[in-house]
Design an enzyme around this catalytic site. Structure first.
Site, short mmCIF file in Angstrom:
data_model
loop_
_atom_site.label_atom_id
_atom_site.label_comp_id
_atom_site.label_asym_id
_atom_site.label_seq_id
_atom_site.Cartn_x
_atom_site.Cartn_y
_atom_site.Cartn_z
N LYS A 1 1.64 -7.43 0.59
CA LYS A 1 1.33 -6.35 -0.36
C LYS A 1 1.68 -6.86 -1.76
O LYS A 1 2.77 -7.45 -1.93
CB LYS A 1 2.18 -5.14 0.04
CG LYS A 1 1.88 -3.85 -0.65
CD LYS A 1 2.74 -2.75 -0.03
CE LYS A 1 2.39 -1.39 -0.56
NZ LYS A 1 3.16 -0.31 0.10
N SER B 1 0.42 3.07 2.00
CA SER B 1 -0.11 2.36 0.85
C SER B 1 -0.31 0.86 1.08
O SER B 1 -0.94 0.20 0.26
CB SER B 1 0.83 2.55 -0.35
OG SER B 1 2.12 2.02 -0.05
N SER C 1 4.16 4.12 4.58
CA SER C 1 3.21 3.12 4.08
C SER C 1 3.16 1.82 4.86
O SER C 1 2.28 1.00 4.63
CB SER C 1 3.50 2.81 2.61
OG SER C 1 3.19 3.92 1.82
#
Lengths: 469, 61
Positions: A79, A154, A178
């Site tokens: 990420k 996310s 997330s």
């Protein structure tokens, strides 16, 4: 089997044994990314030179007879919120599109020390705030099981890239679900560790009371190998726990379900649910029982109240971190991120502190009550059918928060409660898409979750399923 | 300033009333949850570390 079809454990073992080189793994991953990523938009940035350089270093180590780490030569991607000194880290935002930090996240240093190489930064919700996988700056990330559907967020790119075999594992972050949500929607294993188990030094913050760093992988062992590499006290992060780590990889290699009391929670987790998601949860429970676990019904109280208390923490801490840019660069935020951050300005200091100070009492009460009757909790990771990207492209339109809250309903309570959660694919699909359950453990009980998760994995064989790309 | 904007929390900073309405709902829910519990006298946020350490030791971690 192609090199990209190997698991992380197999890839690292193959490099260590000389079956193939780290350079061959890196080239296979780069070729796969070139072929598949345009359909998924999982990568914000591919760093070809970085991964080739890392792979060459691992190959040189082996050639010199040096001992290789447990992740030797395995190309990972993360990420795009983990700082690498001098490298780009966008945080999925326009504001940090060109940001080059001066520090390196401890977790990246530890993964590199374990032998992993780095492929690049993955798509994510802007500043890690959003459970769907939309991003107004970099475009939506797509689910490899059906590219019209969301990945969850996310850590959207983490879910998509790992499921699509673009990398062997990734780091996500989890403030309200997330890690577990994209793991769930993309048929992966995702671990949200106990709060403070993993260092957050050099990691973009969203809500420092609720943020967690953890891995998404295709198998339980892969996940344990990654957590083993990153977990533990970090002097650079004074909030990191002093509690000793356990041998997570050994736990994953010693599957055990026999006699484990699995607490099934209903009520809150079944409210407004889509029936197929609950049927998938039931299929997971049946597999655990078949593996030897003992089901018990558990009453956990009103989790909506827990979510209500986590709201001021997330909103106020995010608003504080973003206040300067909200004043100076408001137009550079996506509408949804801005709208959610601004909510934080409304809570009073007393409300924020009350939510924070109630936490020790609520966590102690919950753990004492629940873990006296069971060893782990079983809950759906989400209790809905996977929505389409189009249906959830709500930005900040009227009612958007209800759409988002429905997606993260089942995961958010466990961030406030600090508890570790292991998301696992269900045997039964949800209207043709992956289903998922989360095993919730005691604080710092990650090893027990891996041991039970490995037994469940052996029972269900879930890693054998591949997305139809 | 238009009727759909508020000038807060910083001088010159404006955001729309829709955000206030959303915040009102979240705030009301949080207040109800806080009222479920008694006095917070003799507490502080850092006590979470003590609680987690105790629970970890009981689990044998």
């Amino acid at each position: 089997m192609s090199l990209t079809g190997l698991t992380l454990a197999q890839a690292a073992a193959g490099v260590a044994q000389g079956d193939f080189t780290a350079t061959e793994l890196a080239e296979a991953a780069l070729a796969r990314i070139a072929a598949v990523n345009p359909k998924l938009n999982a990568f914000i940035r591919v760093e070809e030179d970085t991964v080739r350089k890392g792979a060459a270093a691992v190959d040189a180590q082996r050639a010199q007879g040096e001992r290789l780490g447990p992740l030797a030569g395995a190309p990972l991607a993360h990420k795009d919120m983990y700082y690498r000194a001098g490298g780009l880290t966008t945080c999925g935002s326009a504001i940090r599109r060109d940001f080059r930090p001066e520090i390196t996240a401890t977790v990246l240093t530890r993964l590199e020390r374990a032998g992993a190489t780095y492929l690049g930064g993955l798509n994510m919700a802007e500043f890690a705030m959003g459970p769907t996988g939309h991003n107004e700056h970099f475009g939506p990330c797509r689910n490899p099981w059906d590219t019209d559907r969301i990945t969850g967020g996310s850590s959207s790119g983490s879910g998509s890239a790992t499921a699509a075999r673009l990398c062997y594992g990734t780091l996500g972050s989890d403030t309200g679900g997330s890690i577990r949500l994209p793991a769930g929607f993309c048929h992966l294993v995702g671990m949200k560790p106990t709060q403070t188990r993993v260092s957050r030094f050099g990691v973009m913050g969203l809500s420092f009371s609720l943020d967690n760093v953890g891995p998404l992988t295709r198998t339980v062992l892969d996940n344990a190998l990654m957590l083993a590499a990153i977990a533990g006290r970090d002097p650079l992060d004074p909030t990191s726990a002093r509690v000793a780590t356990e041998d997570y990889a050994a736990a994953a290699r010693a599957p055990r379900a026999s006699g484990v009391r699995v607490g099934v929670v209903r009520g809150f987790f079944e409210k407004d649910a889509d029936e197929p998601a609950l049927a998938a949860r039931d299929s997971a429970l049946a597999a655990l029982v078949s593996a030897g676990a003992q089901p018990v019904e558990v009453e956990v109280g009103d989790m909506a109240r827990i979510n209500a208390l986590s709201a001021p923490l997330t909103a106020c801490e995010a608003a504080t971190l973003h206040a300067h840019w909200l004043r100076e660069r408001r137009a550079d935020y996506g509408a949804q991120m801005r709208a959610r951050c601004e909510m934080g300005f409304r809570f009073s200091a007393v409300e924020y502190l009350a939510a924070l100070q109630l936490r020790p009492r609520i966590v102690a009460d919950f753990a004492d009550r629940v873990f006296s009757v069971c060893d782990v909790l079983l809950a759906p990771t989400f209790n809905i059918a996977t929505p389409t990207i189009e249906d959830t492209d709500v930005r900040a339109s009227q009612g958007f928060e209800a759409v988002l809250a429905r997606i993260s309903r089942c995961t958010r309570p466990f961030n406030y409660l600090t508890l570790p959660g292991l998301a696992l694919p269900t045997p039964e699909a949800v209207l043709g898409m992956p289903g998922s359950v989360q095993l919730i453990g005691r604080p710092f009980g990650e090893a027990s979750l891996y041991s039970l998760g490995a037994a469940y994995e052996a029972e269900t064989g879930f890693p054998d399923r591949e997305p139809p790309l | 300033m238009s009727e759909t904007e508020r000038d807060e929390p910083f001088p010159g900073y404006r955001y729309d009333l829709a955000a206030h309405i959303r915040a009102d709902r979240a705030q009301a829910a949080a207040r109800r949850a806080i009222l479920d519990h008694g006095s917070l006298f003799d507490t502080e946020p850092q006590h979470i570390e003590t609680v987690l350490a105790r629970l970890a030791s009981e689990a044998g971690a």
